[in-house]
Design an enzyme around this catalytic site. Structure first.
Site, PDB file in Angstrom:
ATOM      1  N   LYS A 137       0.845  -1.202   0.000  1.00 27.16           N
ATOM      2  CA  LYS A 137       0.000   0.000   0.000  1.00 27.16           C
ATOM      3  C   LYS A 137       0.876   1.247   0.000  1.00 27.16           C
ATOM      4  CE  LYS A 137      -3.921  -2.233   2.206  1.00 27.16           C
ATOM      5  NZ  LYS A 137      -4.555  -2.692   3.448  1.00 27.16           N
TER       6      LYS A 137
ATOM      7  N   GLN B  57      -4.953  -1.359   9.614  1.00 29.22           N
ATOM      8  CA  GLN B  57      -4.879  -2.703   9.022  1.00 29.22           C
ATOM      9  C   GLN B  57      -5.551  -3.728   9.953  1.00 29.22           C
ATOM     10  OE1 GLN B  57      -3.495  -3.441   5.865  1.00 29.22           O
ATOM     11  NE2 GLN B  57      -4.413  -5.443   6.241  1.00 29.22           N
TER      12      GLN B  57
ATOM     13  N   ASP C  91     -11.196   3.020   4.109  1.00 25.43           N
ATOM     14  CA  ASP C  91     -11.612   1.611   4.026  1.00 25.43           C
ATOM     15  C   ASP C  91     -13.144   1.499   3.980  1.00 25.43           C
ATOM     16  OD1 ASP C  91      -9.852  -0.479   3.712  1.00 25.43           O
ATOM     17  OD2 ASP C  91      -9.343  -0.647   5.839  1.00 25.43           O
TER      18      ASP C  91
END
Ligand code: NAD
Length: 297
Positions: free
Chosen positions: A54, A98, A121
């Site tokens: 990422k 994460q 997200d």
């Protein structure tokens, strides 16, 4: 019939190119550099790989990338304080924590502490509610990537019968909402669904997001249907080796389907590309600027 292969790797490259073009414009015309902060707690090897990837792709797109690596025994208070700091940092437009988090941390609490406008997200409860009510929201990356590929292949999805196998908050449920938003007739199937093969056979679009290697054989697929395989499963390939397969039995399904995403090289590459897209979108919304076209739901 031999299915068209939907090349997620190539498609993701075009998404990243669009992102990079928009980032360059934001810099040139407004002096703004979109920034993404990724927070990793603990040392899960798979998560470390994702986070590295990422960060690399964020920088390649011309954006600012910040990584916060915290030890596995980080306290909830410490993590929440970091999120608060990032919420208040005007150089950061996207925050991603994460998952999974170590067991002693409350994932819902942590995710809902992120400013929803920076929740790239799309897991914050406000974004879930906005998506569910058809309002502008941050959309979870994996389903957004699937939607982009479906729109690209079909043009309009209106009136098509779609079956999503899997009802997770991360993939299945938001995927179903997005398909509904594009006027599909949507069925969500799951582990308790009766006669799954029959349900799948009715679908013009099948999105498999289960996490069971090759559980959907070709004879469940309606001839000509489009199959989006979200599953990523590592299986034994003999001679001490392993290989990645999806939730769909690719060989048999690709003989029946009209189009299909492979694993690897299908949905996977789209997920990070959509994370970059969401970061640019968040940045534009925060500054009241026009959003890049074709990168949101
Ligand atoms: P999950 O475990 O949270 O959810 C799986 C879902 O499958 C559940 O809702 C369950 O009801 C359903 N299910 C389980 N057994 C079933 C059965 N026999 N029949 C029908 N439904 C059944 O998983 P998830 O996070 O949604 O991920 C699903 C898969 O997608 C995994 O393989 C994961 O690795 C993969 N994934 C890929 C990406 C990507 O970037 N490509 C992103 C996220 C997840």
């Amino acid at each position: 019939m031999t299915a068209t292969i939907i090349d997620g790797k190539a498609f993701a490259a075009t998404v990243r190119e669009k992102v990079a073009t928009h980032v360059a414009r934001l810099k040139d015309e407004h002096g703004i550099t979109p920034g993404l902060a990724v927070v990793l707690v603990g040392e899960d090897p798979a998560s470390q790989v994702y986070v590295r990837s990422k960060g690399k792709q964020t920088v390649e797109a011309g954006m600012k990338s910040v990584e916060h690596k915290l030890p596995a025994d980080t306290s909830e208070a410490h993590l929440l304080a970091l999120i608060d700091e990032l919420n208040n940092d005007s150089s950061i437009h996207g925050i991603l924590v994460q998952l999974p988090l170590p067991k002693h941390l409350n994932e819902d609490l942590v995710i809902n502490a992120i400013n929803p406008a920076k929740d790239v997200d799309g897991f914050h409860i406000s974004n879930v509610g906005l998506l569910g009510t058809g309002q502008k929201s941050m959309v979870p990356c994996t389903p957004l990537g699937c939607l982009m590929m479906l729109r690209d292949h079909h043009g309009s999805l209106s009136g098509l019968d779609a079956v999503v196998i899997g009802r997770s908050n991360i993939v299945g449920k938001p995927m179903a909402q997005l398909l509904l938003g594009d006027s599909c007739t949507v069925t969500i199937a799951h582990s308790r669904t009766k006669d799954l093969p029959d349900v799948v056979r009715r679908a013009d679009i099948v999105v498999a997001a289960v996490g069971r290697p090759q559980m959907v054989p070709g004879d469940w697929i309606k001839p000509g249907a489009t199959v989006i395989d979200v599953g990523i499963n590592r299986i034994d390939a003999g001679a001490g080796k392993t290989r990645l397969v999806g939730d769909v039995e690719f060989d048999s399904a690709s003989r029946v389907a009209g189009a299909i995403t492979p694993v690897p090289g299908g949905v996977g590459p789209m997920t990070i590309a959509c994370l970059l897209a969401n970061t640019v979108t968040a940045c534009c919304r925060m500054h009241g600027l026009a959003e890049p076209e074709g990168l949101t739901a």
